[in-house]
Design a protein around this motif. Structure first.
Motif, PDB file in Angstrom:
ATOM      1  N   LEU A 323     -16.442  30.680 -12.110  1.00  4.51           N
ATOM      2  CA  LEU A 323     -17.419  30.376 -13.158  1.00  4.51           C
ATOM      3  C   LEU A 323     -17.233  28.931 -13.581  1.00  4.51           C
ATOM      4  O   LEU A 323     -16.309  28.257 -13.125  1.00  4.51           O
ATOM      5  N   TRP A 324     -18.105  28.438 -14.454  1.00  2.46           N
ATOM      6  CA  TRP A 324     -17.982  27.065 -14.938  1.00  2.46           C
ATOM      7  C   TRP A 324     -17.118  27.039 -16.197  1.00  2.46           C
ATOM      8  O   TRP A 324     -17.272  27.880 -17.099  1.00  2.46           O
ATOM      9  N   THR A 325     -16.226  26.068 -16.267  1.00  2.94           N
ATOM     10  CA  THR A 325     -15.370  25.918 -17.444  1.00  2.94           C
ATOM     11  C   THR A 325     -15.323  24.458 -17.870  1.00  2.94           C
ATOM     12  O   THR A 325     -15.602  23.547 -17.087  1.00  2.94           O
ATOM     13  N   CYS A 326     -14.955  24.263 -19.133  1.00 10.49           N
ATOM     14  CA  CYS A 326     -14.781  22.912 -19.669  1.00 10.49           C
ATOM     15  C   CYS A 326     -13.845  22.990 -20.867  1.00 10.49           C
ATOM     16  O   CYS A 326     -13.415  24.074 -21.261  1.00 10.49           O
ATOM     17  N   GLN A 327     -13.538  21.857 -21.451  1.00 10.36           N
ATOM     18  CA  GLN A 327     -12.743  21.830 -22.670  1.00 10.36           C
ATOM     19  C   GLN A 327     -13.621  22.253 -23.854  1.00 10.36           C
ATOM     20  O   GLN A 327     -14.837  22.410 -23.720  1.00 10.36           O
ATOM     21  N   THR A 328     -13.007  22.413 -25.015  1.00  7.87           N
ATOM     22  CA  THR A 328     -13.739  22.972 -26.159  1.00  7.87           C
ATOM     23  C   THR A 328     -14.551  21.947 -26.950  1.00  7.87           C
ATOM     24  O   THR A 328     -15.377  22.333 -27.777  1.00  7.87           O
ATOM     25  N   SER A 329     -14.343  20.675 -26.728  1.00  8.83           N
ATOM     26  CA  SER A 329     -15.023  19.666 -27.541  1.00  8.83           C
ATOM     27  C   SER A 329     -16.524  19.655 -27.253  1.00  8.83           C
ATOM     28  O   SER A 329     -16.959  19.962 -26.134  1.00  8.83           O
ATOM     29  N   PRO A 330     -17.336  19.284 -28.248  1.00 10.78           N
ATOM     30  CA  PRO A 330     -18.786  19.197 -28.030  1.00 10.78           C
ATOM     31  C   PRO A 330     -19.141  18.262 -26.874  1.00 10.78           C
ATOM     32  O   PRO A 330     -20.069  18.536 -26.105  1.00 10.78           O
TER      33      PRO A 330
END
Length: 384
Positions: A323-330
């Motif tokens: 799946l796609w993931t990223c850090q939590t920042s806007p």
């Protein structure tokens, strides 16, 4: 229903929290042929009732009737199964176990103190005020929970070591009836969806700011946020509605509570109208320990999903493949969505992920774990 009954008698003890989980717990036990009974405290004593001299008297009488039912059934039971989110009943279960030799099974599902109080509160707990969750972690004969990483988190904040041989992992589960059918941006508009209870762990503020960044970059999009209905969520819902208006996003973000999973109206909308489902983006430590129902639900329907990188996710997924993931920042969320729009995000085989989710996060897995635990209880009783 099983044709052949098993010898084991299971006493379910607790109120019905996490209703879908409880429904399947009862169904699995009955289908597997166990003798099952249930003591339901709220049948006798419901919370939220205005206290008067009469209701106080009735409460005292109700508690006595409840205790009579519990201990009368505990005498006959082989196992006392503390139902999800009912750790406050552990001391009575321990007393019954001491008297009658029952094995205690505790299904955690969601620990209330870690959910509402957080790490600081638990570290400051005095020995005489130790939380029921801690007592249950140490004194249950078997523990069933939805993830290993969350158990490890509790070991850290409670400063204790739990016998790993008594822990069984039965992940959350989803049984989707529908499958994603929308073609990506088929109307030249990116349609983003999120659903849940608007808790801090979900990182809604980060999502709102990310959408604001995307609008400033002229990304064509809409975002539907489906907040949980009910009196307990009304204030939170209104606060976010006000914030969306203050940010000037009322024509882009639509905060809704008109659709729901219970009648399939929300899944039907999602599979037909969602390009990307958003998961969790909370920044508190507990967010690292939860996959999130919305992530499992979205992937089980085959909806492309973006969520935060987390230790919990790594327990079940390859976060750079499934799946796609990223850090939590806007900024990170916005950057990831721009890559998705530009089709430069790393490729994901969503059907392969869907099949993985259907196998891992399933009622079949739950049934397997329950039967394994109860088989151990039978072995324990045989050796007595």
């Amino acid at each position: 229903m099983s044709i052949f009954k098993k010898d084991l008698k299971v006493l379910l003890y607790g109120n019905m929290h996490g209703m879908y989980r409880c429904e399947n717990l009862i169904k699995v036990l009955l289908d597997s042929g166990y003798y099952v009974s249930h003591v339901y405290p709220e049948f006798y004593l419901r919370g939220g009732v205005k206290q008067t001299p009469l209701t106080k008297l009735l409460n005292k009488v109700a508690v006595k009737f409840q205790l009579i039912e519990f201990f009368s059934k505990a005498i006959l039971a082989d196992a006392i199964y503390i139902m999800p989110m009912n750790a406050h009943l552990i001391k009575r279960a321990m007393l019954a176990s001491k008297w009658f030799g029952n094995k205690i099974i505790w299904e955690i599902y969601d620990a209330m103190h870690t959910h509402f109080e957080g790490e600081k509160r638990l570290k400051e707990t005095k020995p005489q005020d130790v939380d029921n969750e801690r007592i249950a972690l140490l004194n249950s004969h078997y523990i069933i929970h939805i993830s290993k990483i969350e158990i490890e988190y509790w070991e850290k904040i409670f400063d204790l070591s739990i016998d790993k041989n008594k822990i069984y992992i039965a992940p959350i589960f989803s049984e989707p009836k529908l499958r994603h059918s929308r073609k990506f941006m088929e109307d030249s508009m990116l349609k983003i969806c999120w659903w849940g209870s608007l808790l801090p762990i979900h990182g809604i503020d980060n999502i709102l700011t990310a959408i604001q960044i995307l609008k400033q970059k002229n990304i064509p999009l809409t975002c539907d946020l489906f907040g949980a209905a009910g009196s307990g969520y009304s204030q939170r819902f209104q606060e976010y509605q006000n914030k969306i208006t203050e940010m000037g996003l009322e024509q882009t973000i639509f905060l809704r509570r008109d659709l729901k999973f219970a009648d399939d109206s929300l899944p039907k909308y999602l599979v037909e109208n969602c390009d990307v489902a958003l998961g969790m983006f909370g920044e508190n430590p507990r967010a690292q320990t939860a996959v999130g129902h919305k992530v499992v639900e979205a992937l089980a329907m085959g909806i492309p999903t973006l969520t935060m990188k987390s230790l919990a996710l790594d327990e079940f997924f390859n976060s750079e493949l499934d799946l796609w993931t990223c850090q939590t920042s806007p900024e990170s969320i916005a950057e990831a969505i721009i890559a998705i729009v530009n089709r430069t995000a790393y490729p994901v085989d969503w059907e392969k992920t869907r099949q993985k989710v259907l196998q891992t996060f399933s009622v079949a897995k739950y049934r397997e774990v329950l039967n394994e635990v109860l088989s151990r209880v039978e072995d324990d009783l045989t050796r007595k």
